[in-house]
Motif scaffolding. Structure first.
Motif, PDB file in Angstrom:
ATOM      1  N   HIS A  92      47.537 146.791  55.441  1.00 48.88           N
ATOM      2  CA  HIS A  92      46.459 145.823  55.576  1.00 48.88           C
ATOM      3  C   HIS A  92      45.261 146.138  54.668  1.00 48.88           C
ATOM      4  CE1 HIS A  92      44.362 142.385  56.780  1.00 48.88           C
ATOM      5  NE2 HIS A  92      43.305 143.156  56.809  1.00 48.88           N
ATOM      6  N   HIS A 109      48.654 144.121  63.314  1.00 49.46           N
ATOM      7  CA  HIS A 109      48.828 142.661  63.226  1.00 49.46           C
ATOM      8  C   HIS A 109      49.988 142.292  62.292  1.00 49.46           C
ATOM      9  CE1 HIS A 109      45.518 142.424  59.938  1.00 49.46           C
ATOM     10  NE2 HIS A 109      46.662 142.234  59.342  1.00 49.46           N
ATOM     11  N   HIS A 110      50.556 143.285  61.628  1.00 51.11           N
ATOM     12  CA  HIS A 110      51.803 143.043  60.880  1.00 51.11           C
ATOM     13  C   HIS A 110      53.020 143.435  61.713  1.00 51.11           C
ATOM     14  CE1 HIS A 110      49.938 142.199  56.932  1.00 51.11           C
ATOM     15  NE2 HIS A 110      48.957 142.928  57.443  1.00 51.11           N
TER      16      HIS A 110
HETATM   17 CU    CU Z   1      46.996 142.309  57.343  1.00 50.01          CU
END
Ligand code: CU
Ligand code: HAS
Length: 555
Positions: free
Chosen positions: A226, A275-276
């Motif tokens: 990220h 969040h991945h």
């Molecule tokens: Cu991300």
């Protein structure tokens, strides 16, 4: 004023040389990586097959690695190195030497990784996480790229530190401050990928261990993955905040707001990797939820950026006599590629960011995860907003560094290039978003799709992607023409390196922004908070024996 005495108007020629070396690698990567992109959209359309037994995943890996990792890292390091030189008065010999060492190590690493991909020994995509396995030379090459980038970044930090020593009590030049924030964020983030490569993937690919804990390696990857995307974004923000206002003839809306937003990126970019991994088993939902909240925190500095840009444009417009809500829009310098090209990138970032917020919203991610919607998302963010801004920067920076001029003809071609890109991407990314909503998978060749019936409803969108991809390839040819012209053929002359200033009556930026102990302390605390317990969970609850899931040696 200390600021003005040291800042030179031109980048020192010795620094210019090193920046240009970075750009040659970056634009070579663009040429080859772009060609691979074209091949992919053609294959996915189902109307064409790759010749000579070339494998789809090999092509996808070349595309992702060259454009997502090589083009970006080399461009960013070259640009930041020049920006620090321009705003601090130039690098010292020692910093310059470090910069060159970093550059060469990155280049050697890139060549090692690229060779293994071309030999079909590393078709592991740009994310290269287990259970996909590559040749050890590929991982070693990546390690070199990362270590090289640290050394390259250290040169920027050194020059920044020297400037601060010579100018006690002064806020550092905005562009240098921003470059250093991005470099520091990069160093903290790459520790994650370095850990999985050195302790898991390298020993595994060398055959020293039989298995690898897939969840640990993916988690370490996304700890890095990220902030990687913000490492790409922040140089574009440097241009939007600190360069564009000068190009249009306006002022920075607020120097302090710009610094604060960069600090928020340092704090919140890293503790959000889950969040991945929202659909991944083995991570407690409570911790996923926490990282979703932190993801929404990191949206805030982007909203601040949008606010600040609108304010800059509007104030400039009013000073030119524009009235009404959008009157400013008409008085912007649309014939100036240095403005228009990045502006199209900014405009694309509005839907791009909205897509990101959809992805980050846990439940909605269940709909789009692993579909080609995600590919659509990052072709708007990275491949439009960021890359168009990088192109826009090159159009003045390359001639500035090579002592040439952006001619009227090239300026015009650059604007055409950006519109071609916009049209191509509207087709391609738009169709990817729609196909994703219909469940079309990402990272799959046509022949590997499931049922023919499902594929039927995806076909029109895949054809639209191929059309868009072809238009984009035309766009790449145009950029390369402009690049070669500006590097070698454009007429000799002076091209400005624009650096914007704050409003005359603006207050000095508070010195607390340069308190690195404070910001690094909070960064570390947030990372430990977001990752410690889930990590202990992941390791303690790994299935017995395998210390992870299957090894999947067949890969
Ligand atoms: Cu991300
Ligand atoms: Fe993302 C997946 C969430 C931003 C890149 N993202 C990816 C992947 C990549 C990527 C490469 O939460 C795929 C990775 C893979 O291979 O699996 N992303 C976000 C969020 C944001 C975001 C919340 N992403 C980016 C940026 C990227 C990038 C930037 C590259 C540069 N993304 C996700 C999530 C996933 C994801 C999940 C995983 C999904 C899954 O299921 O796998 C935010 O940072 C976005 C905030 C942006 C805004 C917009 C502000 C607007 C501005 C422009 C103003 C314009 C002006 C011009 C003033 C709030 C600043 C005026 C113009 C006029 C015409 C009026």
């Amino acid at each position: 004023m200390a600021n003005e005495t040291v800042a030179k108007v031109k980048v020192d020629p010795r620094d210019a040389k090193l920046s240009m070396a970075h750009f040659f690698v970056a634009f070579s990567a663009l040429a080859l990586g772009g060609l691979m992109g074209l091949l992919q959209t053609l294959v996915r359309s189902g109307k064409w097959e790759l010749p000579w037994g070339i494998d789809y995943y090999q092509v996808l890996t070349v595309h992702g690695v060259l454009l997502g990792l090589v083009l970006t890292t080399f461009f960013i390091m070259g640009f930041q190195y020049a920006a620090v030189s321009r705003t601090t008065g130039g690098h010292s010999n020692a910093a310059r030497r470090l910069g060159w060492i970093g550059f060469w190590i990155m280049l050697i690493g890139t060549l090692m990784a690229a060779t293994m991909i071309l030999l079909k020994e590393a078709s592991v995509l740009y994310t290269f996480y287990a259970p996909l396995k590559a040749h050890w030379i590929f991982y070693l090459g990546l390690t070199f790229v990362v270590v090289g980038s640290w050394i390259d970044g250290a040169a920027q930090i050194m020059t920044y530190a020297k400037w601060r020593k010579n100018n006690p009590g002064q806020p550092s030049p905005l562009l240098s401050f921003m470059a250093v924030i991005n470099t520091v964020m990069w160093i903290v983030a790459t520790l994650g990928v370095a850990a999985t490569v050195l302790f898991q993937l390298l020993p595994w690919s060398l055959g020293l261990v039989d298995t690898v804990d897939v969840l640990v390696s993916r988690t370490l990857f996304w700890y890095f993955g990220h902030p990687l995307v913000y490492f790409w974004l922040l140089p574009a923000y440097m241009c939007w905040y600190a360069i564009i206002p000068k190009i249009i003839g306006g002022k920075i809306f607020s120097d302090s707001l710009a610094r604060l937003s960069f600090i928020l990126f340092l704090l919140f970019s890293i503790p959000v990797g889950f969040h991945h991994q929202l659909t991944e088993p083995g991570i407690d939902p409570a911790w996923k939820f926490l990282q979703v909240i932190l993801t929404f925190m990191v949206v805030i500095p982007s909203l601040m950026t949008a606010f600040s840009l609108f304010a800059t444009f509007e104030r400039y417009g009013r000073s030119k006599g524009a009235t009404g809500l959008f009157g400013w829009f008409r008085v912007l310098p649309w014939n100036d590629a240095r403005f228009t090209v990045p502006f199209i990138g900014m405009a694309a970032f509005i839907p791009a960011g909205a897509g990101g917020i959809i992805n980050a919203s846990n439940q909605m991610d269940q709909v789009v995860h692993n579909t080609i919607w995600i590919t659509g998302h990052f072709h708007l963010t990275l491949a439009t907003s960021v890359v168009l801004t990088f192109f826009g920067i090159s159009y003045w920076l390359i001639p500035h560094l090579t002592g040439r001029k952006l001619t009227k003809a090239m300026n015009k071609l650059a604007i055409i290039q950006a519109w071609v890109w916009f049209i191509g991407m509207t087709f391609m990314s738009g169709a990817m978003h729609f196909e994703g909503l219909l469940g079309g998978p990402r990272r799959s060749a046509f022949s590997t799709y499931g049922g023919a019936k499902q594929a039927a409803e995806w076909i029109p969108y895949q054809v639209a992607q191929a059309v868009g991809g072809s238009i984009l390839f035309l766009g790449i040819i145009l950029v390369l023409i402009i690049f070669v012209n500006l590097a070698f053929f454009a007429p000799k002359g002076e091209e400005e390196f624009p650096v914007a200033e704050a409003e005359d009556n603006a207050e000095k930026a508070p010195m607390v922004f340069e308190n690195w102990k404070l910001w690094l302390g909070i960064t570390a605390a947030l990372i430990l908070f977001a990752y410690t317990i889930p990590f202990i969970d992941i390791i303690q609850n790994a299935p017995p024996g395998s210390k992870g899931f299957q090894t999947w040696n067949k890969w």
